[in-house]
Design an enzyme around this catalytic site. Sequence first.
Site, PDB file in Angstrom:
ATOM      1  N   SER A 192      40.263 -12.670 -17.766  1.00  0.00           N
ATOM      2  CA  SER A 192      40.075 -12.787 -19.217  1.00  0.00           C
ATOM      3  C   SER A 192      41.427 -12.728 -19.951  1.00  0.00           C
ATOM      4  CB  SER A 192      39.181 -11.637 -19.689  1.00  0.00           C
ATOM      5  OG  SER A 192      39.159 -11.575 -21.093  1.00  0.00           O
ATOM      6  N   GLY A 245      46.850  -6.951 -27.782  1.00  0.00           N
ATOM      7  CA  GLY A 245      45.981  -6.207 -28.709  1.00  0.00           C
ATOM      8  C   GLY A 245      44.690  -6.920 -29.077  1.00  0.00           C
ATOM      9  N   LEU A 246      44.238  -7.803 -28.195  1.00  0.00           N
ATOM     10  CA  LEU A 246      42.933  -8.476 -28.356  1.00  0.00           C
ATOM     11  C   LEU A 246      42.724  -9.162 -29.707  1.00  0.00           C
ATOM     12  CD1 LEU A 246      40.557  -5.817 -26.689  1.00  0.00           C
ATOM     13  CD2 LEU A 246      41.759  -7.710 -25.601  1.00  0.00           C
ATOM     14  N   CYS A 293      38.664   0.570 -23.632  1.00  0.00           N
ATOM     15  CA  CYS A 293      39.025   0.993 -24.984  1.00  0.00           C
ATOM     16  C   CYS A 293      38.291   2.283 -25.333  1.00  0.00           C
ATOM     17  CB  CYS A 293      38.702  -0.103 -25.987  1.00  0.00           C
ATOM     18  SG  CYS A 293      37.010  -0.094 -26.497  1.00  0.00           S
ATOM     19  N   LYS A 331      34.213  -4.779 -16.221  1.00  0.00           N
ATOM     20  CA  LYS A 331      35.632  -4.900 -15.857  1.00  0.00           C
ATOM     21  C   LYS A 331      36.263  -3.518 -15.838  1.00  0.00           C
ATOM     22  CE  LYS A 331      39.780  -7.393 -16.242  1.00  0.00           C
ATOM     23  NZ  LYS A 331      40.240  -8.498 -17.042  1.00  0.00           N
ATOM     24  N   ASN A 349      41.987  -4.361 -14.469  1.00  0.00           N
ATOM     25  CA  ASN A 349      42.615  -4.686 -15.741  1.00  0.00           C
ATOM     26  C   ASN A 349      44.071  -4.216 -15.640  1.00  0.00           C
ATOM     27  OD1 ASN A 349      42.982  -5.388 -18.486  1.00  0.00           O
ATOM     28  ND2 ASN A 349      40.873  -4.823 -18.950  1.00  0.00           N
ATOM     29  N   GLY A 385      50.498  -8.950 -12.915  1.00  0.00           N
ATOM     30  CA  GLY A 385      51.330  -9.807 -12.078  1.00  0.00           C
ATOM     31  C   GLY A 385      51.586  -9.185 -10.705  1.00  0.00           C
ATOM     32  N   GLY A 431      47.656  -9.666  -9.714  1.00  0.00           N
ATOM     33  CA  GLY A 431      48.856 -10.187  -9.057  1.00  0.00           C
ATOM     34  C   GLY A 431      48.624 -11.295  -8.063  1.00  0.00           C
ATOM     35  N   GLY A 462      45.236 -14.307 -13.027  1.00  0.00           N
ATOM     36  CA  GLY A 462      45.622 -13.951 -14.383  1.00  0.00           C
ATOM     37  C   GLY A 462      47.020 -14.445 -14.706  1.00  0.00           C
TER      38      GLY A 462
HETATM   39  C1  LIG Z   1      48.550 -11.754 -21.710  1.00  0.00           C
HETATM   40  C2  LIG Z   1      47.343 -11.078 -21.127  1.00  0.00           C
HETATM   41  C3  LIG Z   1      46.174 -10.975 -21.889  1.00  0.00           C
HETATM   42  C4  LIG Z   1      45.034 -10.345 -21.360  1.00  0.00           C
HETATM   43  N1  LIG Z   1      43.903 -10.272 -22.113  1.00  0.00           N
HETATM   44  C5  LIG Z   1      42.794  -9.676 -21.596  1.00  0.00           C
HETATM   45  C6  LIG Z   1      41.580  -9.649 -22.336  1.00  0.00           C
HETATM   46  O1  LIG Z   1      41.469 -10.196 -23.441  1.00  0.00           O
HETATM   47  N2  LIG Z   1      40.521  -9.012 -21.767  1.00  0.00           N
HETATM   48  C7  LIG Z   1      40.562  -8.444 -20.509  1.00  0.00           C
HETATM   49  O2  LIG Z   1      39.559  -7.891 -20.041  1.00  0.00           O
HETATM   50  N3  LIG Z   1      41.706  -8.499 -19.772  1.00  0.00           N
HETATM   51  C8  LIG Z   1      42.803  -9.098 -20.286  1.00  0.00           C
HETATM   52  N4  LIG Z   1      43.943  -9.174 -19.527  1.00  0.00           N
HETATM   53  C9  LIG Z   1      43.945  -8.637 -18.151  1.00  0.00           C
HETATM   54  C10 LIG Z   1      43.725  -9.746 -17.093  1.00  0.00           C
HETATM   55  O3  LIG Z   1      42.480 -10.382 -17.276  1.00  0.00           O
HETATM   56  C11 LIG Z   1      43.803  -9.164 -15.656  1.00  0.00           C
HETATM   57  O4  LIG Z   1      42.791  -8.206 -15.516  1.00  0.00           O
HETATM   58  C12 LIG Z   1      45.139  -8.521 -15.357  1.00  0.00           C
HETATM   59  O5  LIG Z   1      46.203  -9.234 -15.965  1.00  0.00           O
HETATM   60  C13 LIG Z   1      45.418  -8.399 -13.852  1.00  0.00           C
HETATM   61  O6  LIG Z   1      45.457  -9.647 -13.231  1.00  0.00           O
HETATM   62  P1  LIG Z   1      46.846 -10.470 -12.994  1.00  0.00           P
HETATM   63  O7  LIG Z   1      47.826  -9.506 -12.404  1.00  0.00           O
HETATM   64  O8  LIG Z   1      46.474 -11.600 -12.073  1.00  0.00           O
HETATM   65  O9  LIG Z   1      47.282 -10.937 -14.332  1.00  0.00           O
HETATM   66  C14 LIG Z   1      45.084  -9.799 -20.040  1.00  0.00           C
HETATM   67  C15 LIG Z   1      46.264  -9.915 -19.285  1.00  0.00           C
HETATM   68  C16 LIG Z   1      47.374 -10.536 -19.812  1.00  0.00           C
HETATM   69  C17 LIG Z   1      48.626 -10.658 -18.956  1.00  0.00           C
END
Ligand SMILES: Cc1cc2nc3c(=O)[nH]c(=O)nc-3n(C[C@H](O)[C@H](O)[C@H](O)COP(=O)(O)O)c2cc1C
Length: 294
Positions: free
Chosen positions: A18, A73-74, A131, A165, A192, A217, A244, A265
């Site tokens: 997400s 910050g959504l 949250c 999540k 997350n 990441g 990651g 992500g």
């Molecule tokens: C820029 C950014 C925005 C994100 N926005 C959300 C979000 O709106 N809702 C959510 O549940 N997770 C959000 N995440 C978390 C990712 O969905 C994911 O859980 C997390 O980044 C770990 O995966 P990754 O290492 O592959 O990025 C966000 C992550 C990033 C980097």
Amino acid sequence: MSVDLCGVTLGGPVLNGSGTFDAIAARRAFGDELLERFPFDAFVSKTITIEPREGNPPPRLWEAPSGLINSIGLPNKGLEGFLTRDLPRLAELPVPLVVSVMGYSPGDLAELAARVAEREEVAMVELNVSCPNVESGLIMGAEPAETARAVGEVRRRCEKPVIVKLTPNATEPAAVAEAAEGAGADAVSLLNTLKGMALDPATRLPWLGGGSGGLSGPAVRAVALEQVAAVSARVRIPVVGMGGIATAADAADFLAAGAHVVAIGTESFRDPAAGARVRDGLARLQVQTAAASA
Ligand SMILES: Cc1cc2nc3c(=O)[nH]c(=O)nc-3n(C[C@H](O)[C@H](O)[C@H](O)COP(=O)(O)O)c2cc1C
């Protein structure tokens, strides 16, 4: 490669995390080619809230060693804005749609989940429980009892499959997953972002407008793999593994650790086609494994 996730058939095992792939902006940039070779087997929307949110002040991103710290910050248009402006466009995507929601109390969360789930374009709902609950002051997903309360309320009002999540910022994510399952969750996804902070090298003051942020990441992959293994060992519902993942080999590790499907992500910021690359690579690995065991 097709898989069943909570009764919904997906063409393959790769979702997006997400908030990390803006399908509407990507369609503007890549045109209908995006739909012909969509990088994910289900699309997870960025998290929405009942009321619109501006998000955090800039700067919102910091590049950490092998990772990213974000304090986005959504920001979102709120429920009504999402339903009228984004949902019709997301419904044109060639894959099932998962809508991510966040509320400030179990009641808020349940209201949002119910309103989203009643739309036929929506296949599943994902609860972002990272949250605080304004009623208790506790982070909803940080503690099993809080999670069970929130998921139970959503379950009573939402007939579509519910994915919870999980946050890694909990004492024992597997116990939270077990509580979510007990309260009626159909799947859990993790992880997350991990809480993180960066200082401005010149001033030694927090760099991010939000003060601190969330780390994602490759820097979090080992943590994610351990948590996915621990959660998968504890629950019977499917686990969506992420954190990651950048290559098919990374994804194969998560599947071997117990994930039913995976999500990409941060890697999509570097390579918008990462989802398709990982899916194709997984298919090749499957063929090789089958050939080796024949
Ligand atoms: C820029 C950014 C925005 C994100 N926005 C959300 C979000 O709106 N809702 C959510 O549940 N997770 C959000 N995440 C978390 C990712 O969905 C994911 O859980 C997390 O980044 C770990 O995966 P990754 O290492 O592959 O990025 C966000 C992550 C990033 C980097």
